[in-house]
Each structure stands twice: as C-alpha cells, then as structure tokens.
Design a protein around this motif. Structure first.
Motif, mmCIF file in Angstrom:
data_model
loop_
_atom_site.group_PDB
_atom_site.id
_atom_site.type_symbol
_atom_site.label_atom_id
_atom_site.label_comp_id
_atom_site.label_asym_id
_atom_site.label_seq_id
_atom_site.Cartn_x
_atom_site.Cartn_y
_atom_site.Cartn_z
ATOM 1 N N GLN A 169 0.816 -1.215 0.000
ATOM 2 C CA GLN A 169 0.000 0.000 0.000
ATOM 3 C C GLN A 169 0.850 1.267 0.000
ATOM 4 N N MET A 170 1.924 1.240 0.748
ATOM 5 C CA MET A 170 2.665 2.482 0.977
ATOM 6 C C MET A 170 3.643 2.809 -0.141
ATOM 7 N N GLY A 171 4.182 1.776 -0.796
ATOM 8 C CA GLY A 171 5.116 2.027 -1.870
ATOM 9 C C GLY A 171 6.475 1.416 -1.594
ATOM 10 N N GLU A 172 7.412 1.698 -2.463
ATOM 11 C CA GLU A 172 8.737 1.093 -2.382
ATOM 12 C C GLU A 172 9.811 2.170 -2.436
ATOM 13 N N ASN A 221 -8.544 10.575 -1.603
ATOM 14 C CA ASN A 221 -9.299 9.323 -1.491
ATOM 15 C C ASN A 221 -8.404 8.118 -1.199
ATOM 16 N N LEU A 222 -7.099 8.322 -1.073
ATOM 17 C CA LEU A 222 -6.206 7.220 -0.719
ATOM 18 C C LEU A 222 -6.273 6.892 0.758
ATOM 19 N N ARG A 223 -6.832 7.828 1.548
ATOM 20 C CA ARG A 223 -6.921 7.645 2.990
ATOM 21 C C ARG A 223 -5.519 7.416 3.567
ATOM 22 N N PHE A 224 -5.287 6.280 4.224
ATOM 23 C CA PHE A 224 -4.024 6.070 4.927
ATOM 24 C C PHE A 224 -2.909 5.611 3.993
ATOM 25 N N ALA A 225 -3.273 5.105 2.820
ATOM 26 C CA ALA A 225 -2.256 4.613 1.891
ATOM 27 C C ALA A 225 -1.451 5.785 1.329
ATOM 28 N N ARG A 226 -0.143 5.545 1.064
ATOM 29 C CA ARG A 226 0.710 6.605 0.520
ATOM 30 C C ARG A 226 0.787 6.539 -1.011
ATOM 31 N N GLN A 227 0.982 5.325 -1.543
ATOM 32 C CA GLN A 227 1.208 5.171 -2.986
ATOM 33 C C GLN A 227 2.359 6.056 -3.444
ATOM 34 N N TYR A 240 2.371 -2.257 -5.566
ATOM 35 C CA TYR A 240 1.598 -1.877 -6.745
ATOM 36 C C TYR A 240 0.650 -0.752 -6.368
ATOM 37 N N HIS A 241 0.199 -0.043 -7.378
ATOM 38 C CA HIS A 241 -0.627 1.144 -7.166
ATOM 39 C C HIS A 241 -1.840 1.104 -8.087
ATOM 40 N N GLY A 242 -2.923 1.770 -7.650
ATOM 41 C CA GLY A 242 -4.059 2.013 -8.517
ATOM 42 C C GLY A 242 -3.935 3.434 -9.025
ATOM 43 N N PHE A 243 -3.768 3.622 -10.338
ATOM 44 C CA PHE A 243 -3.421 4.962 -10.822
ATOM 45 C C PHE A 243 -3.623 5.101 -12.327
ATOM 46 N N ARG A 244 -3.731 6.330 -12.719
ATOM 47 C CA ARG A 244 -3.602 6.731 -14.118
ATOM 48 C C ARG A 244 -2.479 7.761 -14.254
ATOM 49 N N TYR A 245 -2.328 8.572 -13.201
ATOM 50 C CA TYR A 245 -1.383 9.679 -13.234
ATOM 51 C C TYR A 245 -0.224 9.442 -12.273
ATOM 52 N N VAL A 246 0.959 9.880 -12.676
ATOM 53 C CA VAL A 246 2.155 9.801 -11.838
ATOM 54 C C VAL A 246 2.805 11.167 -11.803
ATOM 55 N N GLU A 247 3.090 11.621 -10.588
ATOM 56 C CA GLU A 247 3.843 12.865 -10.423
ATOM 57 C C GLU A 247 5.268 12.515 -10.020
ATOM 58 N N LEU A 248 6.222 13.033 -10.779
ATOM 59 C CA LEU A 248 7.632 12.835 -10.482
ATOM 60 C C LEU A 248 8.217 14.155 -10.002
ATOM 61 N N SER A 249 8.816 14.137 -8.815
ATOM 62 C CA SER A 249 9.483 15.323 -8.274
ATOM 63 C C SER A 249 10.870 14.944 -7.794
ATOM 64 N N CYS A 260 -10.843 -2.293 -4.400
ATOM 65 C CA CYS A 260 -10.196 -1.173 -5.067
ATOM 66 C C CYS A 260 -8.684 -1.363 -4.971
ATOM 67 N N PRO A 261 -7.925 -0.847 -5.928
ATOM 68 C CA PRO A 261 -6.480 -1.081 -5.922
ATOM 69 C C PRO A 261 -5.653 0.077 -5.385
ATOM 70 N N GLN A 262 -6.295 1.141 -4.916
ATOM 71 C CA GLN A 262 -5.514 2.328 -4.601
ATOM 72 C C GLN A 262 -5.451 2.673 -3.110
ATOM 73 N N ARG A 263 -6.547 2.628 -2.390
ATOM 74 C CA ARG A 263 -6.562 3.154 -1.028
ATOM 75 C C ARG A 263 -6.177 2.088 -0.004
ATOM 76 N N ASP A 264 -6.259 2.424 1.252
ATOM 77 C CA ASP A 264 -5.876 1.511 2.329
ATOM 78 C C ASP A 264 -7.009 0.530 2.612
ATOM 79 N N GLU A 265 -7.261 -0.356 1.668
ATOM 80 C CA GLU A 265 -8.333 -1.331 1.839
ATOM 81 C C GLU A 265 -7.958 -2.580 1.066
ATOM 82 N N ARG A 266 -8.340 -2.643 -0.207
ATOM 83 C CA ARG A 266 -7.936 -3.746 -1.076
ATOM 84 C C ARG A 266 -8.331 -5.095 -0.473
ATOM 85 N N HIS A 267 -9.486 -5.125 0.172
ATOM 86 C CA HIS A 267 -10.011 -6.359 0.748
ATOM 87 C C HIS A 267 -10.720 -7.191 -0.311
ATOM 88 N N GLY A 268 -10.840 -8.478 -0.043
ATOM 89 C CA GLY A 268 -11.666 -9.354 -0.871
ATOM 90 C C GLY A 268 -13.109 -9.278 -0.415
#
Length: 911
Positions: free
Chosen positions: A272-275, A378-384, A404-413, A466-474
């Motif tokens: 959820q948080m990223g790598e 809408n990601l709530r606790f997840a960082r992505q 992995y992330h649920g996304f269409r857009y990526v911001e690179l800084s 959902c694939p993005q927020r802090d849930e991703r439950h079955g």
C-alpha cells in the motif's frame, strides 16, 4: 477438414501445470470442427510417465479405453496412484457422432507437487529485525543467498518455494519464473501456497548460486483498512531445489542455516505504501556464484510453519501489458505529471539519469483535481509513493518489485534528472480473457472496456474492492454480484475456486462467514452498548460463498466445488436459521443496498424506519437481509439436489418457503406494496421469487412506475442494480432497461464515461458537475460493483447466454435484443466447450444475425421477426436449413434449435 479434433487440453482448468496437489486431477479439452452438427460421441484418454510411451500409445498410468460420452470436461483421472514430483503426460482421441475416428491430440502434461509435509526438508529462514514499521518507513527488505555445486548429467531440476511474505527468486543471476507477488494472499494462520518451477536449464555443472529477496507483502505489511496489520513481524522463506541426475541419483538444496543475508538496494517496500530503492546500495552479482559475502550475516532460522503448505492451483499474478503515456506535462517548479491514459493497477518503469544521491519521488493517483494536480485525498491512509535514489554514472532504470498502485497519473518530483522512456506496467491475476463485446455505440463500448479494466485492476489473487486506497479487501458482497460478469470477461474458474477456500478458512466457529476474505480482525465497534467485531455475517456479503459456488457450477459445470464446500455452506444457512427462527432478519448493523440513491428526503426515511436504514441504503435492512436469507436457502436446496443430498434438498426448500411466507406476511401489502417502497425492494423480491403470483404483476408495475416517476432513473445500489436490470428484461420491460443503460445524466453508467472515466466508479456520484468530488473517505474510481451490468450486456446485447436446462454452456441461449438505438453488435464468449460468436445488425428494417456455435454444443436461437413472414438462414427458409429446427414462436420471435456450426439468419424486424 471436417474431422473432429481435440484441442486445448487442461488439467484442473490450467495449462500444463507444475506441482499440483490434486490426487485425482480433472482433465478437460474442447473439440473443434468446421462442419455443422459436429459433436463428440466417444473419447479415449492415454496417461503416461513419458512422452515416448505416449507416442507409442502406451498409457502405463491410465488407458481409459473408449468411453462413449459427449462429455469433454471434468474427466477425473482414474489411473495408478500418483506420487510426489511425478511428471505425467496425456493426450486424447475423440470420435464424432458418425463414429469417425479423429487424430490424437497434441500431448499435454502436469506434474505433482510435494504431497506431504514430510517431503519438505528445508527450514524457514529470514532475518529478524526490531524496526517498528510506519507508513513512511516500512521494514527493510531482506536479501538471501547461497552457493552450491551441481554435478554432471542433470536430468531434471525442480524448485518448490514459498514465503511468509513475498519472494523474488534467482538462480545464477537470472530470475526464476515471471510471477509477481508470490506466494499470493491466503489466511497465513491456516495455509500458505507454494510455487513450482522447472529450472533444469538454469543450472550448470559446478558452482551455482541461489538468491532471493523477501518483501513484506500481505504477511507483514500494511493490509486492509485498519492501519498496520500483520500475520507476523518478519518475512521468512522456504525453498527446496530437487535435482535428479541421468544416473538416477538425487540431491536437494534447501533453505537452512548456511544461507547468508543482507540488506540491499530495495530499502523498504509495502503493497500500500510504496517502495524505496537506493541504487547506490546495489550489490552487483549478489545472486551469482562466487560473490564475496563480506558484510553478509548468517540467516535466522525462523519458527516452523504450522499451517497447511498447499500448491498454488490458480493462475498467478503477472505483468500482462505495457502502456506508453498519452501525455507528459512538465511544470514550472520542476515536477512532471505523466498521464497513462488509463486507470490501472501496477507501477511504472522509467529510465532516468541524475547525479549520485539524487532522490526522485513518484506519487500516484487515479484522477486530477480542478487545478490539474493529483487528487490523493481518497487514498486515505495509503501513501502510494515510490522513491528512487540515483547511483549516478548514466542511464538507470527504476521499476519496483514488491508494491503496486491504482493509478492513471504519476507525479515525479526531485532531481535534477533527465527522463527517458516511461512505461506503465499492468499487473493482475493472469486469467485468460474469454469474452468480447463491441457495439455501434462508442459510449457503450467504452463502458465495456471500463468494466474489463476494473476487473483487471482488482483481480489480484482475490477480488479486491479497489487497488488504490488503504483497503484492497476481498469484499464478498461486491464479488458475488460481479462474479457472473467476471466470468464473461475472463476464465475465473480456478480464481474463484481458490477464493472459496479463503472464504471457508475465514468462516467463524458459529458458521458465520465474514464480509471479506482473507479475513483480518478489525477493531471492536460499539452498537447499542454492545461491543462486537465488525465485518462478519452481513447479509448480501456473507452470503457470497453459496452464490459464487453456485455460479461456478452454472458457468463451468463444476460439481466438485459444490461438494468441497457443502458442509461449510450448510453451517452458514443453519446459523441464520438458528439466529432468526421466525424467518425474518432484523439484526443490525448491516450494509443493505450499498450506495443507493435516495428516492425521497432522508429525514423522512429515517423518521419512518429508524436504524433499519442509513445514508448508504434506504432499502430497510430487514427487507434486504431477509430476502438474502431466503435466497441462500433456495440455492442450498438446489446444490443439495445436484449433489444427490435429497433429504437436505427437501429441508432447505421448506426453509425457503417458510422465509418467503414470513417475508410476504411481514413486508408486503395486499396491493403488492413492499415496505420501504424502493426500487431495490421490488427488484430483489421479484428476482429472488419471494412474491406469490397474485402479487408479482402489481409489484412489477410499481417498480416500473417508480422508475418513470424518478425521470427514467435507477436509484438502486450495488445489489439492487443487478436485480433491477434482470427483472425489467424478464418481465417484458427490456426497452426500459435499455433506456436505463443508455441514460447519460447522473446517475447512470454513461455519466461517468462522459466524464472521462476509464474504469468503473465506486459510487454513482464519485464526481459530479454540481458537487465535484464525493466524500474522500469512500470514493474509489476503480471499483467493479456497478460493473455487474456487464453480464446483462453480454446476454441482452451480445445475445450469448447459457440455456438454463444444463450448466456449463453446453447448451446456449442466443437472444440478442436490437434495442436502445443500437444498430449492430458483435460478441464472443469462450466457454469450457469452445468459443461462441454472434454478430448482428439492423438495416432498413431488416435484422441479420451471424452466429457460430462451437462443436459439441447446441443452441436455442430467438430471431425477432414479423409474424407471417419468412425467416431466412443463408438463402433458404430457416425452417428447412440443415442443422436448424423450428421449435415455435414466442411473442415476436421465431425460436429455432441449431446444432454446432456457423449460421446466418435474416428476418424482417417488428416495429
């Protein structure tokens, strides 16, 4: 050209699977022929210990002899007992309905896994770490390695591997397999899956090396929606490499205390948080023989695992597609926003260059806000968030391993850096796509694609919400209403069979199923001064195991899955019977018809029904829950009948009747009005057959009136929507159902399409022109529940359905409905028995339907026509065409039975 041929040989729904643990696996194939009426009359199976014996027509494990049957699926192996690691080869010969012998098929194979705990000789290893993870700083990833020697003349080498956590395995510097996120999510307290790989060609005589990286995954990372959750604190790894030599000798390389461990470039990872990757810490050659292990430490031998070690019998999670960005926007402050043009689950691979120590931060989001910035509330606790630190010295490629992330857009800084090639990596359970639907309406076509993309993003070992927020439950309620659509889109046979095991593993001692699986205990919630664990036994959710299992039987003819979970399903129905002896469920809290639209001011609804409703469902909970309780009793009675449990069939049929009568007595007036008076209440009561015939027509009329009074608008939520479309169509109001589908104003399916959606939204009003974004606490833009309309579209636009008289699509019902302003559509569905196709068009009042029925399958076809006019097949009257039999006429349709083959029907369309 006309010979019947056996193709697509599969074992337990899988293509040449390795390491299975089914003692008597089921075999299946399809038969193909270009001529009409082709069907199988008999088969002969040969199962052998080698390809040579198979070539010599020697079935030394099993020769079925000639079996006279048309069945091609679920043929249970009935040969000699199989043992661990056995390699098995098989092929099939078929005879057609005229007794003509076909050629032998191409061979297929499977291998057995390690069939007992005593077969495992390795130890669980890892590296214990006292670091307390936070969302910004998960635990570091662990690297493991060991050198070993291999002799000359290797005949076969097989790796059996698993982890509590995730692993990425290497032999001699090369990655083993192409799976990601192995082993997949199970309740680790009960079982963990292992994977099997043939690595014969990866070994060499002399010095070799094995290496593995461990990730936190679902075992020791952030999962669910309760903050940090864990099955355990530190990942551990188990491997057994079995080597067989040409001279018959064998040896094993296993995980044990001689392995070494270190940290490396993957500083930390979390699903959820990223790598976080620091390329300066890369260790060149760490997974190759002869690597200098200075600074590496002895591994920790971890506790032995006490749950079940089981083979993975479902298709793995893999990279299935790569996408190039549609747009890259460079901002004045140095940030870059990348638009992949499609909401998806996965990650990005990016080439970049910068000075050593340059830190790059990647943030992911599904949509942009009004100012063009990433919308992440809408990601709530997840960082992505992924982070990469450059090693310097030229072009580098960043691609994460354990997130992995649920996304269409990526911001690179960060930076300064130079960006090279950017690729979006699409990841999900690699299920074969089985259905396709294209129409004359571009918005409908986009909707079809949105449903498919949402399924791809959420079928990640389990059917997540959902694939993005802090849930991703079955989530069970979401999955059970979408399961039939999922089966049209993809082959979900093994996927849902695996998940049903997760559901049973989560079942409580009382018999109550949980609302998601694998299950994670959340906090206790106070309700009416009573503290209780949430997310258990909720109507419409906990009912999913019976509904999904029955769906697998209907779609694939799978009786084994019914038998496997039969006792478990009985416990759930019996739990409800004991809890609610009068046949009415009034327990709260519940979910009800989740995310429905209020049909009248909520203040009025709450004043009338109190705690039986909420902002998320104005259909009263007792109506909703009792309907599902009845529905499950009815399904269990059907299941008992299929399994030959006749006493149970009678018991549960009587239970259904008792609940149905209580439902009518408590909730339905003499005029057919149902308590709550919502569209969902009527749709569910009608579809679940809860109303007596004398009240059914008035209930349907009230449902239609309510839709019209709302301005031709559906107000239903997750569950009611699926029932609504089916009820309208079956009751003769298909035109109204098509109007709901074609509606473009909020709320509707096409409203989100017109807003640029590329996946299905969680709620009808995820974003509206009037109110903008909905509550970020629950506002996913990739959530398949409302995508359950897909099933309806395949059946009513594409016109491909199964005949209710037989499970598994052995008999088809072909009935496209040229309505809603559509002028054409083409559809296909690849069932266990082969691919059916339809293509229809309307031109100048004439209806043309091309239909292909696979060999060994028959169909009933409904052709709309003006009564008294001739329906043609090809250039002659359909009633006289070869392979076509006129059954009769129903309404404005001629009905024909057709054999396998390709046909072209032409008729004058009624006005």
């Amino acid at each position: 050209m006309g010979l019947l041929t056996a193709e697509r040989l599969r074992t337990e729904y899988l293509d040449n699977p390795l390491g299975i643990d089914a003692a008597t696996p089921r075999l299946g194939w399809i038969v193909t022929s270009e001529r009409r009426g082709a069907s199988q009359a008999a088969y002969r199976l040969l199962v052998a210990t080698s390809l040579q014996k198979l070539d010599e027509l020697e079935g030394d494990l099993w020769d079925s002899d000639i079996v006279e049957t048309s069945e091609t699926q679920h043929i249970e192996y009935a040969g000699y007992e199989l043992f661990s690691e056995q390699k098995v080869f098989w092929k099939v010969q078929v005879w057609d309905e005229q007794g003509v012998e076909g050629a032998w098929s191409e061979p297929a194979m499977w291998s057995m896994g390690l069939l007992g705990r005593e077969e495992w000789r390795g130890q669980w290893i890892g590296w214990k770490n006292d670091h307390k993870p936070t969302k910004e700083s998960p635990k570091p990833n662990v690297y493991l390695r060991r050198d070993f020697r291999v002799g000359a003349g290797v005949k076969r080498a097989t790796v059996y591997a698993t982890a509590l956590g995730l692993y990425r395995l290497y032999l001699n510097g090369k990655r083993v397999g192409n799976d990601v996120f192995s082993p997949e999510w199970t309740d680790y307290h009960v079982r963990v899956q292992y994977q099997t790989y043939d690595v014969t060609d990866m070994l060499r005589e002399g010095d070799n090396a094995a290496g593995a990286i461990l990730g936190q995954g679902w075992y020791a990372g952030y999962i669910g929606m309760y903050g940090f959750q864990k099955y355990g604190m530190d990942p551990s790894f188990l491997l057994q490499l079995n080597v067989e030599y040409e001279d018959g000798t064998k040896e094993s390389v296993t995980t044990e205390s001689r392995w070494k461990t270190s940290y490396g470039a993957i500083v930390s990872s979390d699903l959820q948080m990223g790598e976080t990757v620091d390329a300066r810490l890369e260790m060149s050659g760490w997974n190759e023989a002869g690597f200098a292990e200075g600074g590496w430490s002895p591994v920790d031998v971890m506790y032995d695992y006490r749950g079940w070690l089981v083979s993975q019998m479902s298709r793995t999670i893999r990279v299935t597609e790569e996408r190039k960005p549609e747009n890259i926007r460079w901002l004045p402050d140095g940030r870059t926003i990348i638009d992949l043009g499609q909401n998806l689950a996965g990650w990005i691979r990016i080439a970049l260059s910068g000075e050593a120590g340059t830190r790059c931060v990647f943030r992911f989001a599904e949509v942009l806000d009004a100012s063009g910035e990433l919308y992440t509330e809408n990601l709530r606790f997840a960082r992505q968030i992924d982070t990469y630190t450059c090693k310097g010295g030229g072009v580098e490629v960043f691609e994460p391993t354990f997130t992995y992330h649920g996304f269409r857009y990526v911001e690179l800084s960060g930076g300064p850096i130079k960006i090279g090639e950017v690729t979006g990596i699409v990841v999900h359970s690699d299920l074969p796509e089985s259905g396709e639907l294209v129409t004359s309406h571009p918005l409908i076509n986009r909707l079809v694609q949105n449903i498919r993309w949402t399924q791809r993003a959420n079928f990640m070992s389990v059917p997540t919400d959902c694939p993005q927020r802090d849930e991703r439950h079955g989530w069970t309620g979401d999955a059970q209403i979408f399961a039939s659509t999922a089966a049209y889109n993809m082959d979900v046979s093994a996927f849902f069979a695996k998940w049903l095991v997760d559901l049973e593993d989560a079942q409580q001692p009382t018999g109550a199923y949980t609302d998601f699986a694998p299950f994670i205990f959340g906090p206790k919630t106070e309700f009416d001064n009573d503290f209780t664990y949430t997310h258990t036994a909720s109507a419409g959710w906990a009912d999913a195991p019976i509904i999904v299992a029955w769906g697998l039987y209907e779609t694939y003819g799978d009786k084994k899955v019914l038998r496997k979970h039969y006792d478990s399903m009985k416990k759930w129905v019996d739990f409800n019977r004991k809890q609610h002896p009068e046949g009415i469920r009034r327990d709260v809290p519940q979910y009800g018809d989740w995310l429905s639209v209020n049909e009248r001011p909520f203040e009025e609804v709450i004043a009338e029904f109190g705690r039986m409703v909420s902002h998320h469902s104005t259909t009263p909970y007792d109506i909703f829950s009792t309907a599902y309780m009845a529905h499950n009793a009815k399904l269990l009675s059907k299941i008992a009948g299929v399994l030959g449990e006749n006493e149970d069939r009678i018991i549960y049929s009587a239970l259904f009747e008792r609940i149905r009568m209580a439902f009518v007595e408590q909730f339905v007036g003499a005029d057919g009005l149902i308590k709550g008076d919502t569209q969902t209440a009527y749709a569910m009561a009608i579809e679940m057959e809860l109303l007596p015939e004398r009240l059914r027509s008035s209930a349907i009329e009230r449902l239609v009136a309510k839709i019209e009074q709302a301005g031709g608008m559906a107000t239903t939520g997750f569950h009611g929507t699926k029932s609504l479309m089916n009820v309208l169509t079956n009751a003769g109001y298909a035109e109204l159902a098509f109007r709901l589908l074609m509606r473009e104003e909020y709320p509707s399916w096409l409203y989100s399409v017109n807003q640029g959606a590329t996946t299905i939204w969680e709620r009808w009003d995820g974003w509206t022109e009037e109110n903008r974004f909905q509550d970020p606490g629950m506002n996913s833009f990739c959530h398949f529940a409302f995508g359950s309309i897909g099933e309806w579209m395949y059946r009513n636009i594409g016109g491909i359905d199964r005949d209710a008289s037989e499970p598994g699509f052995r008999k088809l019902l072909i009935r496209p409905q040229p309505m809603g302003g559509l002028t054409s559509a083409s559809c296909s569905y690849d069932s266990l028995y082969g691919k059916a196709k339809t293509q229809w068009s309307v031109l100048n009042g004439e209806f043309m339907l091309n239909v292909t029925i696979p060999a060994n399958v028959s169909a009933v076809v409904h052709i709309p026509s003006v009564e008294g006019t001739e329906v043609l097949e090809g250039t002659s009257a359909a009633k006289h065409a070869y392979g076509v039999t006129l059954i009769g006429r129903e309404g404005d349709h001629n009905i024909y039975r057709i054999d396998s083959g390709t046909y072209c029907f032409v008729s004058l369309l009624p006005k």
